[in-house]
Scaffold this motif. Structure first.
Motif, PDB file in Angstrom:
ATOM      1  N   TRP A  99       0.788  -1.224   0.000  1.00 62.34           N
ATOM      2  CA  TRP A  99       0.000   0.000   0.000  1.00 62.34           C
ATOM      3  C   TRP A  99       0.825   1.282   0.000  1.00 62.34           C
ATOM      4  O   TRP A  99       0.609   2.167  -0.829  1.00 62.34           O
ATOM      5  CB  TRP A  99      -0.991   0.021   1.163  1.00 62.34           C
ATOM      6  CG  TRP A  99      -1.648   1.360   1.300  1.00 62.34           C
ATOM      7  CD1 TRP A  99      -1.414   2.314   2.250  1.00 62.34           C
ATOM      8  CD2 TRP A  99      -2.594   1.949   0.387  1.00 62.34           C
ATOM      9  NE1 TRP A  99      -2.170   3.438   2.007  1.00 62.34           N
ATOM     10  CE2 TRP A  99      -2.903   3.242   0.872  1.00 62.34           C
ATOM     11  CE3 TRP A  99      -3.215   1.501  -0.769  1.00 62.34           C
ATOM     12  CZ2 TRP A  99      -3.795   4.087   0.231  1.00 62.34           C
ATOM     13  CZ3 TRP A  99      -4.108   2.352  -1.417  1.00 62.34           C
ATOM     14  CH2 TRP A  99      -4.398   3.622  -0.917  1.00 62.34           C
TER      15      TRP A  99
ATOM     16  N   LEU B 196       0.677   3.945  -3.135  1.00 61.02           N
ATOM     17  CA  LEU B 196       0.161   5.302  -3.024  1.00 61.02           C
ATOM     18  C   LEU B 196       1.174   6.309  -3.564  1.00 61.02           C
ATOM     19  O   LEU B 196       0.830   7.197  -4.357  1.00 61.02           O
ATOM     20  CB  LEU B 196      -0.172   5.613  -1.560  1.00 61.02           C
ATOM     21  CG  LEU B 196      -0.588   7.049  -1.235  1.00 61.02           C
ATOM     22  CD1 LEU B 196      -1.827   7.451  -2.018  1.00 61.02           C
ATOM     23  CD2 LEU B 196      -0.819   7.202   0.265  1.00 61.02           C
TER      24      LEU B 196
ATOM     25  N   THR C  82      -3.731   5.581   5.517  1.00 60.09           N
ATOM     26  CA  THR C  82      -4.189   4.219   5.256  1.00 60.09           C
ATOM     27  C   THR C  82      -5.224   4.224   4.129  1.00 60.09           C
ATOM     28  O   THR C  82      -5.751   5.278   3.758  1.00 60.09           O
ATOM     29  CB  THR C  82      -4.849   3.631   6.510  1.00 60.09           C
ATOM     30  OG1 THR C  82      -6.017   4.416   6.817  1.00 60.09           O
ATOM     31  CG2 THR C  82      -3.904   3.646   7.706  1.00 60.09           C
ATOM     32  N   PRO C  83      -5.557   3.047   3.586  1.00 59.04           N
ATOM     33  CA  PRO C  83      -6.635   2.998   2.590  1.00 59.04           C
ATOM     34  C   PRO C  83      -7.936   3.583   3.124  1.00 59.04           C
ATOM     35  O   PRO C  83      -8.641   4.300   2.398  1.00 59.04           O
ATOM     36  CB  PRO C  83      -6.767   1.493   2.301  1.00 59.04           C
ATOM     37  CG  PRO C  83      -5.395   0.951   2.568  1.00 59.04           C
ATOM     38  CD  PRO C  83      -4.868   1.742   3.718  1.00 59.04           C
TER      39      PRO C  83
ATOM     40  N   ALA D 213      -7.406   1.742  -3.084  1.00 60.35           N
ATOM     41  CA  ALA D 213      -7.761   1.717  -1.660  1.00 60.35           C
ATOM     42  C   ALA D 213      -8.940   0.787  -1.410  1.00 60.35           C
ATOM     43  O   ALA D 213      -9.015   0.126  -0.361  1.00 60.35           O
ATOM     44  CB  ALA D 213      -8.081   3.125  -1.177  1.00 60.35           C
ATOM     45  N   GLN D 214      -9.857   0.703  -2.359  1.00 59.35           N
ATOM     46  CA  GLN D 214     -11.042  -0.142  -2.188  1.00 59.35           C
ATOM     47  C   GLN D 214     -10.709  -1.625  -2.164  1.00 59.35           C
ATOM     48  O   GLN D 214     -11.476  -2.429  -1.619  1.00 59.35           O
ATOM     49  CB  GLN D 214     -12.051   0.170  -3.293  1.00 59.35           C
ATOM     50  CG  GLN D 214     -12.690   1.554  -3.160  1.00 59.35           C
ATOM     51  CD  GLN D 214     -13.498   1.944  -4.376  1.00 59.35           C
ATOM     52  OE1 GLN D 214     -13.249   1.465  -5.494  1.00 59.35           O
ATOM     53  NE2 GLN D 214     -14.480   2.820  -4.196  1.00 59.35           N
TER      54      GLN D 214
ATOM     55  N   ALA E 258      -7.389  -2.696  -1.319  1.00 61.45           N
ATOM     56  CA  ALA E 258      -6.009  -2.687  -0.814  1.00 61.45           C
ATOM     57  C   ALA E 258      -5.620  -4.004  -0.150  1.00 61.45           C
ATOM     58  O   ALA E 258      -4.480  -4.463  -0.298  1.00 61.45           O
ATOM     59  CB  ALA E 258      -5.828  -1.533   0.165  1.00 61.45           C
TER      60      ALA E 258
END
Length: 301
Positions: A116, A120, A161-162, A190-191, A193
């Motif tokens: 993650w 990002l 964070t997500p 993120a959906q 992750a």
């Protein structure tokens, strides 16, 4: 805050600064600092946020960690510093690559083991200048990340964070200088992750293909993540603004494009990214013939 520590001795030459270098997003990166105490990294883990401080004394690396993710960060120390990197079969065919390998024996391809945070940052770097990407990374971390655990240098934050990313309003993305295309890609990642973390388990082509199932994650972004999350030795950043020219000038004395770069690197497979890493670490710089790419201010659009 209570800290946890371990001392680890690599059984290979280790250039700590070079191994950690790909994780640093500019000199003012809120998640990575270097000072007299050592190298500080703030990260998200499956157990929560954590901070890792790395110091070198003779052959030993001392790691101290804080926060819920402390144990996870300490467990991942060897991989982070390249213990799982295997350069068997790598032949430095070009004199520049060979000289870099001889002169920089401490270079390893490190692996964070986590997707993650590096994903990002990589999406933020899509099709913008480094200055723009670093500014957005810093603003998102400071405004939507958590303060890094422990007695850290001032201004250190764990990346958002997500869940935190999914709570960012449109106008706040705009304020951070993130355009709609990158915003959509970050939100889509993120959906899912949790599932994307499996890419670091699959590794290689399979790991990169998993990342590319997310709309807005292409070959370049997947390679940038693979290089850092699992130390992928063959993941070349196709589509990069600078790397094809650097590789072309370094290996032939001429500028080239993505196709030409891949042709030049083909003999190095499955270590094409390793060859690029040696070229970059050698200090080779391509000739400059014009102005730098100018930054866009998306907040004014």
């Amino acid at each position: 805050m209570t800290s946890t520590s371990r001392v680890w001795r690599p059984d290979y030459p280790l250039d700590l600064a070079q191994v950690l270098r790909p994780l640093r997003r500019g000199s003012s990166d809120p998640a990575f600092r270097q000072d007299t105490a050592g190298a500080w990294l703030a990260a998200n883990t499956a157990d929560g946020p954590g901070t890792l401080l790395l110091t070198r004394a003779a052959e030993d690396v001392t790691a101290t960690a804080w926060g819920p993710g402390a144990v996870t960060l300490l467990d991942g120390l060897p991989a982070l510093l390249g213990a799982e990197d295997d350069d068997s079969g790598f032949e430095p065919l070009h004199p520049l690559v060979a000289e870099a390998k001889r002169g920089l024996p401490g270079i390893r391809l490190g692996a964070t083991g986590r997707v993650w945070d590096v994903l990002l940052a990589a999406v933020l770097e899509q099709k913008v200048t480094g200055q723009e990407a670093r500014q957005s990374w810093r603003e998102l971390a400071v405004r939507f990340g958590e303060p890094a655990p422990g007695p850290v240098p001032a201004g250190m934050f764990v990346p958002p964070t997500p869940a935190a990313v999914l709570g960012i309003a449109d106008w706040e993305w705009h304020r951070a200088g993130v355009d709609s295309a990158r915003r959509r890609a970050i939100i889509a990642a993120a959906q899912v992750a949790g599932r994307l973390e499996n890419a670091a388990v699959l590794r290689g082509v399979a790991g990169r293909l998993l990342l590319r199932k997310v709309p807005g994650i292409g070959v370049w972004t997947a390679a940038e993540v693979a290089q850092r999350a699992w130390g992928d030795p063959d993941a070349v950043s196709v589509g990069d603004y600078h790397i094809p020219a650097i590789v072309g000038y370094a290996l032939t004395g001429r500028k080239t494009d993505d196709r030409g770069m891949l042709e030049l690197l083909a003999p190095y497979a499955p270590h094409r990214q390793r060859a690029v890493r040696y070229i970059e670490a050698s200090g080779f710089a391509k000739p400059r013939f014009g102005p730098r790419l100018s930054a866009k201010d998306y907040r004014r659009m």
